[in-house]
Design a protein around this motif. Structure first.
Motif, PDB file in Angstrom:
ATOM      1  N   LEU A 117       1.025  -1.008  -0.107  1.00 54.33           N
ATOM      2  CA  LEU A 117       0.144   0.587   0.256  1.00 54.33           C
ATOM      3  C   LEU A 117       0.532   1.484   0.176  1.00 54.33           C
ATOM      4  O   LEU A 117       1.570   1.656   1.000  1.00 54.33           O
ATOM      5  CB  LEU A 117      -1.278   0.376   1.245  1.00 54.33           C
ATOM      6  CG  LEU A 117      -1.882   0.656   1.838  1.00 54.33           C
ATOM      7  CD1 LEU A 117      -2.731   1.315   0.400  1.00 54.33           C
ATOM      8  CD2 LEU A 117      -2.276   0.837   2.901  1.00 54.33           C
ATOM      9  N   GLN A 158       0.545   5.617  -0.991  1.00 59.49           N
ATOM     10  CA  GLN A 158       0.104   6.931  -1.374  1.00 59.49           C
ATOM     11  C   GLN A 158       0.342   7.350  -3.281  1.00 59.49           C
ATOM     12  O   GLN A 158       1.054   7.097  -3.572  1.00 59.49           O
ATOM     13  CB  GLN A 158       0.464   7.931  -0.444  1.00 59.49           C
ATOM     14  CG  GLN A 158      -0.118   7.698   0.667  1.00 59.49           C
ATOM     15  CD  GLN A 158       0.411   9.255   2.104  1.00 59.49           C
ATOM     16  OE1 GLN A 158       1.336   9.538   1.412  1.00 59.49           O
ATOM     17  NE2 GLN A 158      -0.360   9.800   2.128  1.00 59.49           N
ATOM     18  N   PRO A 185      -3.453   6.558  -8.482  1.00 63.71           N
ATOM     19  CA  PRO A 185      -5.010   5.279  -7.900  1.00 63.71           C
ATOM     20  C   PRO A 185      -5.283   4.440  -8.472  1.00 63.71           C
ATOM     21  O   PRO A 185      -5.373   3.342  -8.457  1.00 63.71           O
ATOM     22  CB  PRO A 185      -5.716   6.135  -7.179  1.00 63.71           C
ATOM     23  CG  PRO A 185      -4.892   7.315  -6.695  1.00 63.71           C
ATOM     24  CD  PRO A 185      -4.784   7.752  -7.795  1.00 63.71           C
ATOM     25  N   THR A 243      -3.913   0.524  -8.608  1.00 61.32           N
ATOM     26  CA  THR A 243      -4.135  -0.487  -8.118  1.00 61.32           C
ATOM     27  C   THR A 243      -4.473  -1.699  -8.466  1.00 61.32           C
ATOM     28  O   THR A 243      -5.763  -1.488  -9.568  1.00 61.32           O
ATOM     29  CB  THR A 243      -5.714   0.637  -7.053  1.00 61.32           C
ATOM     30  OG1 THR A 243      -4.777   1.924  -6.126  1.00 61.32           O
ATOM     31  CG2 THR A 243      -5.338  -0.743  -6.044  1.00 61.32           C
ATOM     32  N   THR A 266      -2.157  -1.549  -3.894  1.00 61.50           N
ATOM     33  CA  THR A 266      -2.815  -0.760  -3.573  1.00 61.50           C
ATOM     34  C   THR A 266      -1.848   0.985  -3.724  1.00 61.50           C
ATOM     35  O   THR A 266      -1.187   1.252  -2.998  1.00 61.50           O
ATOM     36  CB  THR A 266      -3.596  -0.758  -2.148  1.00 61.50           C
ATOM     37  OG1 THR A 266      -3.899  -1.987  -3.081  1.00 61.50           O
ATOM     38  CG2 THR A 266      -4.747   0.161  -2.571  1.00 61.50           C
ATOM     39  N   SER A 303      -3.260   5.066  -2.331  1.00 62.27           N
ATOM     40  CA  SER A 303      -4.161   5.672  -2.013  1.00 62.27           C
ATOM     41  C   SER A 303      -4.043   7.195  -2.330  1.00 62.27           C
ATOM     42  O   SER A 303      -3.385   7.592  -2.992  1.00 62.27           O
ATOM     43  CB  SER A 303      -3.749   5.413  -0.953  1.00 62.27           C
ATOM     44  OG  SER A 303      -3.176   6.188   0.067  1.00 62.27           O
TER      45      SER A 303
END
Length: 119
Positions: A11, A13, A88, A91, A116, A118
């Motif tokens: 995960l 950003q 994003p 993802t 992923t 974010s």
């Protein structure tokens, strides 16, 4: 037989970088073309990038060219996907694949690694 094992997902950003790896085992695949595909929820699996034994790379220009770089280390039977400026929409579950260069069909697939991003 060839076994492919991906790693390095996670995960992050938006705007971050991530490198995912795929280690091949079972037989020598130095002559194989290696590739990365991805599949987002509710969407079909799509081609991301590939690299031949001689190092010629091909990218899905619409979505990743200029941001993603595929490379391989034959001594380690490993292929990498360096992903920069992640969005994003990147993802997805990322899959490693291998095929004999003279074939169109990707013969071998890994289980994939989740990336992923974010917002």
């Amino acid at each position: 037989q060839v076994q492919l094992v991906e790693s390095g997902g996670g995960l992050v950003q938006a705007g971050a970088s991530l490198r995912i790896s795929c280690v091949a085992s079972g037989r020598t695949i130095s002559s194989y073309t290696m590739g990365w595909f991805r599949q987002a929820p509710g969407k079909e699996r799509e081609f991301v990038a590939s690299i031949t034994w001689s190092g010629i790379s091909t990218y899905n220009t619409d979505s990743v060219k200029g941001r993603f770089t595929i490379s391989r280390d034959k001594t380690k039977n490993t292929v990498y996907l360096q992903m920069n400026s992640l969005k994003p929409e990147d993802t997805a579950h990322y899959y490693c694949a291998a095929k004999r260069p003279e074939l169109r069909t990707w013969n071998y697939w890994g289980q994939g690694t989740q990336v992923t991003v974010s917002s």
